[in-house]
Design a protein around this motif. Structure first.
Motif, PDB file in Angstrom:
ATOM      1  N   SER A 237       0.823  -1.210   0.000  1.00  0.00           N
ATOM      2  CA  SER A 237       0.000   0.000   0.000  1.00  0.00           C
ATOM      3  C   SER A 237       0.857   1.261   0.000  1.00  0.00           C
ATOM      4  CB  SER A 237      -0.927  -0.008   1.219  1.00  0.00           C
ATOM      5  OG  SER A 237      -1.793  -1.114   1.195  1.00  0.00           O
ATOM      6  N   ALA A 240       1.420   2.164  -3.475  1.00  0.00           N
ATOM      7  CA  ALA A 240       0.201   2.731  -4.061  1.00  0.00           C
ATOM      8  C   ALA A 240      -0.006   4.171  -3.618  1.00  0.00           C
ATOM      9  CB  ALA A 240      -1.003   1.870  -3.674  1.00  0.00           C
ATOM     10  N   ALA A 244      -0.293   7.416  -5.908  1.00  0.00           N
ATOM     11  CA  ALA A 244      -1.497   8.240  -5.802  1.00  0.00           C
ATOM     12  C   ALA A 244      -1.142   9.720  -5.684  1.00  0.00           C
ATOM     13  CB  ALA A 244      -2.319   7.797  -4.604  1.00  0.00           C
ATOM     14  N   ALA A 291       8.275   2.652  -6.426  1.00  0.00           N
ATOM     15  CA  ALA A 291       7.045   1.881  -6.244  1.00  0.00           C
ATOM     16  C   ALA A 291       7.306   0.389  -6.430  1.00  0.00           C
ATOM     17  CB  ALA A 291       5.972   2.360  -7.225  1.00  0.00           C
TER      18      ALA A 291
END
Length: 313
Positions: A237, A240, A244, A291
């Protein structure tokens, strides 16, 4: 005639019982996390991801170790979209600023957003997931339906709305809250499912039988033995969340242009994609590698914490 009460007992040393019942003192005690650590040390992906994450973290904390050039100093329009030169290995932006310096200094912003969002989602997910899974009944029904409502709303779309409303207060904390408030249901679902499995264990029933309060059982026994999948999900996460933040900045509703971040650099470089692609490629590559490193780490941790996955190797 032999006495019927006479018993013949085999020599313990000559039987296999001694070998079976022998305590192997030389073996070290083990548990789930120790086994996971031993498994991680055998995975090349763990070392690759660890080196990349360590490099990004050091870069974010100590940018001076990587470059002495300040990102917004010595920006000359004469160097607009120019290629690499001595001391500037990645070239220049449209405003003539050093791309390499901006990537180094922008790592702190992107990583900060990722860590804050991850902390928020883990705190909220663990809190709601633990209560729903352990207490069940109306608590589970209420929290699960609330999670379904948040889960049905794409957190990127929700973050766009929140950032548009608070356009005058855009900063790292606001964008982190906009993402984190709507990103916790997945963590809560994972923990809830694991707690539903763990709370049926014998040690939980034994603790209940001797009168231990339900809250102490949750905190001392159920939650520590259910948190392993959440660690893996949280690591993924984080990647992510970094993406984002870059997405929101690319859409123009993220951090202000005065804030150094990879998302802002990607957003400002899209107009020069045909004439100077390196201005867009380098910050995008830094974002992708970061990432990917966290995703690889999350995958490695997930497999190491899964006994079934270790047994299949």
């Amino acid at each position: 005639m032999a006495n019927r009460n006479e018993h013949f007992v085999a020599d313990l040393a000559a039987s296999e019982v001694a070998e079976i019942d022998a305590v192997r003192i030389s073996e070290k005690p083990t548990n789930l996390y120790l086994d996971a650590w031993r498994d991680l040390r055998k995975r090349p992906m763990f070392y690759i991801a660890g080196v990349l994450i360590l490099a990004v973290t050091v870069m974010a904390l100590f940018p001076g170790l990587f470059t002495q050039t300040l990102p917004n100093d010595n920006c000359l329009l004469a160097n607009s979209n120019a290629g690499p030169t001595d001391g500037h290995p990645l070239g220049f932006t449209r405003q003539g600023c050093d791309i390499y310096s901006r990537i180094v200094h922008g790592s702190s912003t992107s990583l900060s957003v990722g860590l804050i969002v991850t902390a928020m989602t883990m705190a909220m997910g663990v809190f709601f997931g633990a209560l729903a899974g352990f207490y069940g009944r109306w608590v589970d029904a209420l929290l699960s339906r609330a999670g379904d409502i948040f889960f049905a709303i794409p957190y990127i779309l929700a973050a766009v709305v929140i950032m548009s409303v608070f356009s005058d207060y855009r900063n790292v904390w606001v964008i982190s809250a906009a993402i984190g408030i709507f990103a916790w249901p997945s963590t809560a679902r994972v923990l809830r499912g694991e707690i539903l499995r763990v709370k049926q264990a014998d040690y939980v029933m034994a603790s209940t039988a001797i009168g231990v309060s339900r809250f102490k059982i949750l905190m001392r026994h159920v939650l520590p033995n259910s948190i392993a999948p959440v660690i893996a999900v949280t690591t993924i996460s984080l990647a992510a969340a970094i993406v984002a933040e870059a997405t929101l900045s690319f859409l123009g509703v993220g951090l202000p242009t005065s804030t150094m971040s990879w998302g802002n650099d990607i957003s400002q470089a899209q107009v020069d994609l045909r004439t100077a692609p390196q201005v867009l490629i380098w910050p995008s590559l830094a974002l992708s590698i970061t990432a990917l490193a966290f995703i690889m780490m999350g995958e490695a941790i997930r497999d190491a914490l899964d006994p079934k996955a270790r047994a299949q190797r």
